[in-house]
Design an enzyme around this catalytic site. Structure first.
Site, short mmCIF file in Angstrom:
data_model
loop_
_atom_site.label_atom_id
_atom_site.label_comp_id
_atom_site.label_asym_id
_atom_site.label_seq_id
_atom_site.Cartn_x
_atom_site.Cartn_y
_atom_site.Cartn_z
N LYS B 75 0.85 -1.19 0.00
CA LYS B 75 0.00 0.00 0.00
C LYS B 75 0.89 1.24 0.00
CE LYS B 75 -3.92 1.72 2.87
NZ LYS B 75 -4.74 1.39 4.05
N SER B 150 -9.66 1.29 3.21
CA SER B 150 -8.83 2.10 2.37
C SER B 150 -7.76 1.34 1.58
CB SER B 150 -8.13 3.16 3.22
OG SER B 150 -7.23 2.55 4.13
N SER B 174 -9.62 -1.19 7.34
CA SER B 174 -9.07 -0.95 6.00
C SER B 174 -8.34 -2.13 5.37
CB SER B 174 -8.14 0.26 6.02
OG SER B 174 -8.91 1.45 6.09
#
Lengths: 481, 484
Positions: B75, B150, B174
Site C-alpha cells: 500500500k 482504504s 481498512s
C-alpha cells in the site's frame, strides 16, 4: 499606593544528553544548519518518536535534587500550533502527569536570608528549531539543528517578590543544574532561558493581579532589568486608573523596555492531548532510587558544610558554594593541600578581582587549584610575605608556572635567614646614627624608618615580623625621652 | 493455470519449476493487463526485475527464505526508499521517501520482489478506495463496484491475480473490509505487532499494518516476516512472531467461538446465508458456538469518528508546505502559504476529518468529545475482555453489505462511516482480527470476521486455516481480464 510584586519563573534547561529527546540524532549545535536534524526532526512522513532514556534519568535527578514528588507514570502530550520552525506542527511536551511534581529550592536571597521557593512542576519537552531572518535578503531560513533538543521546563510558584529575588532564584537554579551536570547553563547560547510572569497587587491583598509574561530572557541582567521595567510599567498603568492586559511581552535590551508580543485574545488553543505515538512511561521505585543515588553534594549542603566543617563564615560559604566552578576550584585546592581559610580568602580576593578584570570564567583560569595550593603553602611556611605572594600570583597568571619555579628563578623568597638579616640590620643602624639617636631619645615611630630602609635593602624580601624583632633587639625599647 | 498463490509459487520455486524472474514477468504482465483497475500508483519494473534476479541468485546459492523471489506489492502508505510515497494524496504527489518502512525493509531482507505501490483512499481515510487523489480502484469481481478501502489497491491487486499477497493498513477496517469485498483473507494483527515506522500515520493509536492474500496460510507467511518488535516504534510490542507453521497449527476442535447475534441480524439479507453456513462449518470442525453480547458495540462508530480524526488532525499538521510536499505558488505570507498549500494539497474527506478532529480537541469540547470517546473505547475493550472469559475467539460479519457500486456512497460520508461498524471495535480494543471468504452472494464475495484476544493471531489464523481446508471460497477467482 503600595504594591506587592508577585513573580513566577518558567525556566527552560537544555539537557546534556548525547542524542535528541526522540531520535538518535546527535544533541549538538551542528557546524552547518540542519546538520543534526534527522528525518525525525524534519517531521518526515512515517517517522516516529522514541523517548531518550537518559533525558528521563536527568529529569528524575533534577526532581530528586529539589525533593519533588517523582512521577510513577508520566505522559507525553502534543501541543499543537503551526510555526515554520516547528516541523511536525506540534511540540511533544507534557501537560498532565509531568515527570517531576511539586518540590522546592532553597535560595539565598539578596538580604542573605535563605528562603524555600516552591517549584510547581518540571516537565520534559522537545525544543523547536530556529527561524533565521538574516541569512537571505528577502527570505526566512529554517535551521532545525536545535529541534528535538531535550528541554526540562521548570515552573516556579509565584513566590518571588522582586527582580532581585527572581535573579537570586535563577542563580540558584543555574548553579543546581550545573552541579547536577544535567545542563551546561550557558545562557548566551540559550542552554538555559527564562520566562517571567509578573503581576502587582495592592499591598496585603489576597487576590493576585493580572499578570504579563515576559518571554525568552537569556541573562541574569536582562531578567533583572526586564522585571524592573515591567514592575514600573504595571505600577504606572494601575496608578493611572488603568488595567494590566494579560499578554505576552518581549524584552528589548537595546531600549530597556518590554513590548507586547500577543494578547490573550490572540492566544492559541494548543489542543493538548496525549501523544498516541508514545505510551505512558512507567517509572519504578528503583528508577526513583537510582535518581536519588545519582545526586552529588547539593549547593545548600555544601554551604552548610563549609560553615560547620571548614570554619568559613556564612558569606564565604555562600560565595564559594553558590557557583559550581568556584566550589569545584575551592575543593580541588583543598585536595591539593590548601587550608580552607586561605583558599577562601584568595578566591574571594585576588582571584575574584582578576576574573572581574579579565571577564573570564574560573573554568578557564590560568592558575590551577593545585598551583594555588602551592602558592599558599609558601605563604604558610613563611617563604612568601603576603605582598610577595601577590607578586608571585601576578607572575603565575602570565607564565602559568608553579609558584616554586617563579620564586626560585626570580629570587622572590622572603629573607628569613636571621644571620643575613642581622648583618643587614647592623649595616642600616651604622649608616643612620641620627635616626638611632632619635629612637633612643624616645621617638618610637622612627622604627618604621628602619623597617622601610631594611625592606628596600632586601629588595622587599625580608620577613617583616622577623625584621621588627631583630631591630628591637639591636636598638632596645625606645627611650623614655 | 498460472500460479497465483504465495504457497504455490513458493513450492514451485523450491522445486525449481519456476524462477523469480518468471514470476515477476507474469506479475508485470498481469499488472499491465489490469491497468484499468488503477490498483498501482507506482510500478517499478526495472527495480522489480533486478530484485527478481537477485532473488534467483540467492535461491541458487541455497539461501533465501519462504518469500525469496515472490512478487509482492505494498500500500502506498508504506515508505519505500527512493520511491514515490504518496498516501494517494496530491500533498505528497512528488515526495520520495528517503527510507524504508520497517515492514518493507523486512520484506526486502526476506528476498521478496516488490513491484510497486498500491492505490488507497487518501491517507487511508475511506472505505471504498474512491478517496484517492489519483482516481478510484475497481473491484476485479465486478468492475462497476468498489474494492473496499482504504487498502483498495492491496485487495484489487491480489484479487486480479497480479501479486499473491500485499501489505495493507487497518485503522478501522481498512484491511478486512477490502479483503471481504474482494474474496480474500486479510489479517489486522494486534496493535503493536507490526512496526509503524515508515507507515504514514492516519490515527496512531489505531493504525496497524497487516497482509492480504488468498488464504490464511499465505497471510501467516507474510505476517511472520513483517511482524515482531521494532525499537524505532515506541508502541511496538515486545517479542517475535512464531513461524507460519506454528501460527496455523493450533488445534481448533474444542475451541469456543463467541457469536454476537446482534451483528448477524444487522447485515444485509444477502449475506445471511453464507454467514450461517460458515457458522455451521465451524461447528463441523468441532468448534463450539456460543451466543454472546458485546455491549457498547453500537458506540464504536461514534467513538472512532472522534478519536481517529482527532489524532489525524495533528498527524497531518506536518503537511504545511514548508519542508516537503505540496507548496502553493507564490505565497504572499506565511498564513497564505499554510492555507493554500493545505487547501490545495488535501482532498475533501481528509479536510473533513481534520476539521472534525480539530473541533473534538478544542478547549471546551475536549471533555465532551475526546475524553468521552476514550471512555467509550475503554468500555469496549472491557466488554471484549469480559467476552474472552468465556470464549476463545469471536466470529461475526466483516461488513454489512457486499461490494457496493462506485459512486453509490460517495456523497454520503455517514453511510460510508457505517460500513466500518463491524470492524472498528477490534481497532478500538487493539485486538487481532481477520476477514476470510465465507461464500458468495450474487457473484460477490462475502466475508466473515474472526477476533482473538491480544497477541493470539495464531488462534484466528488456525481457525481460518482449518476452515479453508474444508471449504473452497478462497479458491474462487474473478473472471480473468481478457479471458473468454
Amino acid at each position: 499606593m503600595n504594591w506587592d510584586v508577585v513573580i513566577g519563573l518558567e525556566v527552560h534547561a537544555q539537557l546534556q544528553t548525547a542524542s535528541k529527546l526522540f531520535s538518535p540524532a546527535p544533541n549538538a549545535a551542528g557546524a552547518t544548519p540542519n546538520e543534526t536534524a534527522s528525518a525525525v526532526e524534519l517531521g518526515l512522513p512515517g517517522t516516529l518518536p522514541v523517548p531518550n532514556a537518559e533525558a528521563i534519568r536527568l529529569a528524575l535527578r533534577f526532581g530528586a535534587a529539589i525533593d519533588a514528588a517523582l512521577a510513577t507514570e508520566t505522559i507525553f502530550a502534543r501541543k499543537n500550533y503551526f510555526y515554520p520552525d516547528l516541523p511536525k506542527g506540534y511540540q511533544i511536551s507534557q501537560l498532565d502527569a509531568p515527570i517531576v511534581g511539586r518540590g522546592s529550592l532553597s535560595v539565598v536571597m539578596p538580604d542573605g536570608a535563605t528562603k524555600a521557593i516552591g517549584i510547581t512542576r518540571a516537565h520534559l519537552e522537545e525544543d523547536a528549531g530556529k527561524s533565521v531572518h538574516d541569512a537571505y535578503s528577502d527570505r526566512t531560513a529554517i535551521d532545525l539543528n536545535r529541534a528535538g533538543t531535550p528541554l526540562l521546563e521548570i515552573v516556579s510558584e509565584p513566590e518571588l517578590h522582586s527582580a532581585q529575588e527572581a535573579v537570586a532564584y535563577l542563580r540558584e537554579l543555574h548553579n543546581l543544574v550545573r552541579t547536577l551536570e544535567i545542563c551546561d547553563g550557558n545562557m548566551n547560547e540559550g542552554s538555559l532561558r527564562c520566562d517571567a510572569n509578573v503581576s502587582l497587587k495592592p499591598a496585603g491583598s489576597e487576590t493576585l493581579g493580572t499578570r504579563t509574561e515576559i518571554k525568552n530572557l537569556n541573562s541574569f541582567r536582562f531578567l533583572e532589568r526586564a522585571i524592573t521595567y515591567e514592575i514600573e510599567r504595571q505600577q504606572l498603568v494601575l496608578e493611572g486608573g488603568g488595567a494590566v492586559v494579560q499578554e505576552t511581552r518581549l524584552y528589548d535590551p537595546d531600549r530597556d523596555e518590554t513590548r507586547p508580543m500577543r494578547s490573550k485574545e490572540e492566544a492559541e488553543d494548543y489542543r493538548y492531548f496525549p501523544d498516541p505515538d508514545l505510551l505512558p512511561i512507567l517509572l519504578t521505585a528503583d528508577d526513583h532510587a537510582a535518581a536519588r543515588a545519582s545526586l552529588p553534594e547539593l549547593p545548600a549542603a555544601k554551604r552548610a558544610r563549609y560553615e560547620t566543617d571548614l570554619g568559613l563564615t556564612a558569606s564565604e560559604a555562600r560565595l564559594l558554594a553558590s557557583e559550581r566552578s568556584t566550589a569545584a576550584y575551592f575543593e580541588a585546592a583543598l585536595t591539593a593541600g590548601a587550608a580552607p581559610k586561605g583558599a577562601a580568602n584568595w578566591l574571594a580576593g585576588e582571584i575574584a578581582a582578576q576574573l572581574n578584570r579579565s571577564g573570564e570564567s574560573l573554568d578557564a583560569f590560568p592558575i590551577t587549584p593545585a598551583q594555588l595550593a602551592g602558592l599558599l603553602a609558601r605563604v604558610d611556611d613563611g617563604t612568601l610575605s603576603s605582598k610577595l605572594a601577590k607578586t608571585v600570583f601576578e607572575r603565575m597568571l602570565e607564565t602559568r608556572e608553579d609558584a616554586d619555579v617563579i620564586i626560585e628563578r626570580e629570587g622572590l623568597k622572603q629573607v628569613s635567614d636571621s644571620g643575613a638579616l642581622e648583618s643587614l640590620v647592623a649595616e642600616v643602624i651604622e649608616a643612620n646614627p641620627g635616626q638611632v639617636e632619635q629612637y633612643r631619645a624616645g621617638k618610637g615611630k622612627v622604627l618604621g624608618f628602619f623597617v622601610g630602609q631594611l625592606m628596600k635593602a632586601s629588595g622587599g624580601k625580608a620577613n617583616p615580623q622577623q625584621l621588627n624583632a631583630l631591630l628591637k633587639a639591636a636598638l632596645g625599647e625606645p627611650g623614655e625621652g | 493455470m498460472s500460479l497465483d498463490t504465495l504457497s504455490a509459487m513458493r513450492r514451485a520455486l523450491e522445486a525449481g519449476q519456476t524462477t523469480a524472474v518468471a514470476l515477476t514477468e507474469q506479475a508485470l504482465a498481469a499488472a499491465e493487463a489490469n491497468g484499468d483497475l488503477n490498483a498501482f500508483l507506482h510500478l517499478d519494473t526495472a527495480k522489480a526485475r533486478a530484485a527478481a534476479e537477485a532473488a534467483d541468485a540467492r535461491r541458487q546459492a541455497g539461501e533465501g527464505s519462504a518469500l525469496t523471489g515472490i512478487p509482492l506489492a505494498v500500500k502506498d502508505i508504506f515508505c519505500s526508499e527512493g520511491d514515490p510515497t504518496t498516501a494517494a494524496s496530491k500533498m505528497l504527489a512528488n515526495w520520495r521517501a528517503p527510507y524504508d518502512a520497517t515492514a518493507v525493509a523486512r520484506l526486502r531482507d526476506a528476498g521478496a520482489v516488490l513491484l510497486g505501490k498500491l492505490n488507497l483512499d487518501e491517507f487511508a481515510m475511506g472505505a471504498s478506495g474512491e478517496n484517492s487523489a489519483f482516481g478510484p480502484t475497481l473491484n476485479p469481481w465486478d468492475r462497476t463496484r468498489v474494492p473496499g478501502g482504504s487498502s483498495s489497491g492491496s485487495a484489487a491487486a491480489v484479487a486480479a491475480g497480479i501479486v499473491p499477497a500485499t501489505l495493507g493498513t487497518d485503522t478501522g477496517g481498512s484491511i478486512r473490509q477490502p479483503a471481504a469485498f474482494c474474496g480474500l483473507t486479510g489479517l489486522k494483527p494486534t496493535y503493536g505487532r507490526v512496526s509503524r515506522w515508515g507507515m504514514i500515520a492516519f490515527a496512531s493509536s489505531l493504525d496497524q499494518g497487516g497482509a492480504l492474500a488468498w488464504s490464511a496460510e499465505d497471510v501467516a507467511e507474510v505476517f511472520s516476516v513483517i511482524g515482531g518488535h521494532d525499537a524505532r516504534d515506541a508502541t511496538s510490542a515486545p517479542g517475535t512472531i512464531a513461524p507460519p507453521g506454528a501460527l496455523l497449527s493450533a488445534p481448533v476442535a474444542g475451541l469456543t467461538l463467541g457469536v454476537p447475534e446482534a451483528f448477524f441480524e444487522a447485515v444485509d439479507s444477502a449475506l445471511q446465508g453464507p454467514l450461517a453456513e460458515a457458522r455451521a462449518q465451524f461447528e463441523a470442525l468441532g468448534v463450539r458456538l456460543k451466543a454472546i453480547e458485546l455491549p457498547f458495540a453500537g458506540d464504536a462508530v461514534p467513538a472512532y469518528y472522534v478519536l481517529a480524526p482527532a489524532e489525524a488532525s495533528t498527524n497531518l499538521s506536518r503537511y504545511d508546505g514548508v519542508r516537503f510536499g505540496h507548496r502553493c505558488e507564490n505565497p504572499v505570507d506565511l498564513d497564505d502559504l499554510y492555507r493554500r498549500s493545505r487547501g490545495e494539497g488535501f482532498g475533501p474527506e481528509v479536510k473533513r476529518r481534520i476539521l472534525t478532529g480539530t473541533y473534538a480537541l478544542s478547549v471546551g469540547y475536549y471533555d465532551a468529545y475526546y475524553r468521552q470517546a476514550q471512555r467509550v473505547r475503554r468500555r469496549i475493550l472491557g466488554s471484549f475482555t469480559e467476552a474472552f472469559q468465556s470464549v476463545d475467539a469471536l466470529f461475526l460479519p466483516t461488513t454489512p453489505t457486499t461490494a457496493f457500486k462506485l459512486g453509490e456512497k460517495r456523497h454520503d460520508p455517514i453511510a460510508l462511516y457505517e460500513e466500518d461498524r463491524f470492524t472498528i471495535p477490534a481497532n478500538l480494543a487493539g485486538l487481532p482480527a481477520l476477514s476470510l471468504p465465507v461464500g458468495f452472494s450474487n457473484g460477490l464475495p462475502v466475508g466473515g470476521q474472526l477476533i482473538a484476544p491480544h497477541f493470539e493471531e495464531g488462534r484466528i489464523l488456525s481457525l481460518a486455516h482449518a476452515f479453508q481446508q474444508v471449504t473452497d471460497h478462497h479458491q474462487q477467482r474473478p473472471m480473468a481480464r481478457g479471458a473468454a
